[in-house]
Motif scaffolding. Structure first.
Motif, PDB file in Angstrom:
ATOM      1  N   TYR A 161       0.828  -1.185   0.000  1.00  0.00           N
ATOM      2  CA  TYR A 161       0.000   0.000   0.000  1.00  0.00           C
ATOM      3  C   TYR A 161       0.875   1.252   0.000  1.00  0.00           C
ATOM      4  N   ASN A 162       0.608   2.163  -0.914  1.00  0.00           N
ATOM      5  CA  ASN A 162       1.346   3.427  -0.998  1.00  0.00           C
ATOM      6  C   ASN A 162       2.830   3.292  -1.286  1.00  0.00           C
ATOM      7  N   HIS A 163       3.206   2.183  -1.937  1.00  0.00           N
ATOM      8  CA  HIS A 163       4.596   2.059  -2.372  1.00  0.00           C
ATOM      9  C   HIS A 163       4.632   2.140  -3.888  1.00  0.00           C
ATOM     10  N   ALA A 164       5.480   3.017  -4.409  1.00  0.00           N
ATOM     11  CA  ALA A 164       5.639   3.076  -5.868  1.00  0.00           C
ATOM     12  C   ALA A 164       6.950   2.380  -6.209  1.00  0.00           C
ATOM     13  N   ASP A 165       7.819   3.024  -6.937  1.00  0.00           N
ATOM     14  CA  ASP A 165       9.049   2.340  -7.311  1.00  0.00           C
ATOM     15  C   ASP A 165      10.264   2.928  -6.627  1.00  0.00           C
ATOM     16  N   PHE A 166      10.084   3.427  -5.417  1.00  0.00           N
ATOM     17  CA  PHE A 166      11.199   3.939  -4.617  1.00  0.00           C
ATOM     18  C   PHE A 166      11.592   2.830  -3.648  1.00  0.00           C
ATOM     19  N   ARG A 167      12.672   2.102  -3.980  1.00  0.00           N
ATOM     20  CA  ARG A 167      13.062   0.969  -3.131  1.00  0.00           C
ATOM     21  C   ARG A 167      14.521   0.626  -3.319  1.00  0.00           C
TER      22      ARG A 167
END
Ligand code: UDP
Ligand code: MG
Length: 338
Positions: A161-167
């Motif tokens: 939830y609420n994670h895009a491609d910042f990892r």
């Protein structure tokens, strides 16, 4: 533990307005991490130019010449955010121990990268950046995005939830991501499928630093649709179920009609007949459309087209040195991993 080599991958599409600031901020992040001995001195950022039409690539070349942290990759045409990101990840993994992906527009908090690295050093293979609050987004974007996460979860797709491609991802998770040969890329759905020890870091998402979104509503809807149809068979099951229920209803209706005829009733109910013909026709078309969508995906997968074509590579001096030496890149000790 040997200090890991970090690479920050940044997909850039027509980002000339933000790029100078992005390079400045990411350079200071890398610089500080090296100073504190948290990452190796050969750590860099990899700017992927996704077939930009503006001065993005010439800017990348300029920064590469003056800033030793900057390396670049130029795709021969616009491949789209997901494919551009994948090209960068796959390129970077050959010389990195961990890779962070971040958008060029500085909406994601660059200071959080330090926390990602700390978590990686604790032994986590994947660190997800989770948006704590989306107050910077427009109401419309927030509502549609939140609806999308809810829909995905209810369809049985595992996404954060609420994670895009910042990892952050470790080298071994990227090696495994490479084995996913699919063409309909939805990375935030694929990464959780990998498993591996993972954790989350929370941050506040800001407004775009400059320029405008490269994701208009049209692209966003296509992306959402792709995500659903690539990861879930629930829509097609729903159609099957609907077909089954309609079939049962039509048997009842047929019995009713036959009995009415035998009892000599008048030919009434023309309206309802025409209506049901239209209704069933509509449902059939809907079902056909959905089946077509899946067949279209099979067709795409079968073709196995390359997702991106690399035109040019700008390498950092550190990478060139590493290619000459025979020592394998340092990997964090396995005993440190959970
Ligand atoms: N991007 C890309 N190729 C595209 C579209 C976007 O590489 O075809 C990049 C863009 O430069 C940015 C990131 O993907 O770094 C996210 O795009 P954007 O910020 O416009 O999307 P939003 O945050 O509005 O959803
Ligand atoms: Mg953005």
């Amino acid at each position: 533990m040997a200090t890991p080599i970090l690479t920050i991958v940044v997909p850039c599409y027509n980002e000339e307005e933000v790029l100078p600031e992005t390079v400045f901020r990411l350079s200071s992040v890398i610089d500080a991490l090296i100073t504190d001995n948290l990452v190796a001195s050969t750590s860099t950022m990899l700017l992927v130019d996704d077939g930009s039409k503006d001065a993005t690539w010439s800017l990348i070349e300029r920064f590469h010449a003056s800033n030793s942290f900057v390396t670049g990759l130029k795709l021969a045409r616009n491949a789209g955010h997901q494919s551009a990101l994948l090209s960068g990840l796959m390129h970077a993994k050959s010389y990195s121990d961990c890779v962070v992906s971040i958008d060029a527009d500085l909406q994601d908090d660059t200071d959080v990268i330090r926390e990602f690295v700390l978590k990686f050093r604790e032994g986590f293979d994947i660190v997800y950046g989770i948006r704590q609050d989306r107050s910077a987004d427009t109401f419309f974007k927030r509502a549609t995005a939140q609806g999308f996460y809810k829909l995905m979860t209810s369809l049985g797709v595992k996404i954060h939830y609420n994670h895009a491609d910042f990892r952050l991802m470790s080298k071994r998770t990227l090696d495994n991501l490479e084995k996913f040969q699919e063409v309909n890329l939805f990375l935030r759905g694929m990464v959780p499928l990998l498993g591996f020890p993972s954790t989350q870091v929370y941050y506040t998402r800001k407004e775009r630093f400059a320029g405008e979104s490269k994701y208009p509503l049209r692209k966003m809807l296509a992306f959402a649709f792709d995500g659903i149809t690539s990861f879930s068979v629930t829509p097609i099951r729903f159609v099957t179920l609907m077909g089954f229920v309609l079939f049962l209803l039509s048997v009842v209706a047929a019995l009713y009609a036959i009995i009415g005829k035998l009892l000599g009733a008048n030919v009434t109910g023309w309206t309802s007949l025409v209506l049901s013909v239209w209704f069933i026709g509509g449902v059939q078309l809907l079902a056909l459309g959905l089946i077509g969508e899946y067949i279209g995906k099979i067709y795409k997968e079968v073709k196995q087209r390359p997702l991106f074509v690399i035109e040019k590579v700008l390498k950092g001096s550190a990478q060139e040195q590493e290619e000459l030496s025979v020592t394998p890149p340092s990997i964090p000790a396995a005993s440190n991993r959970r």
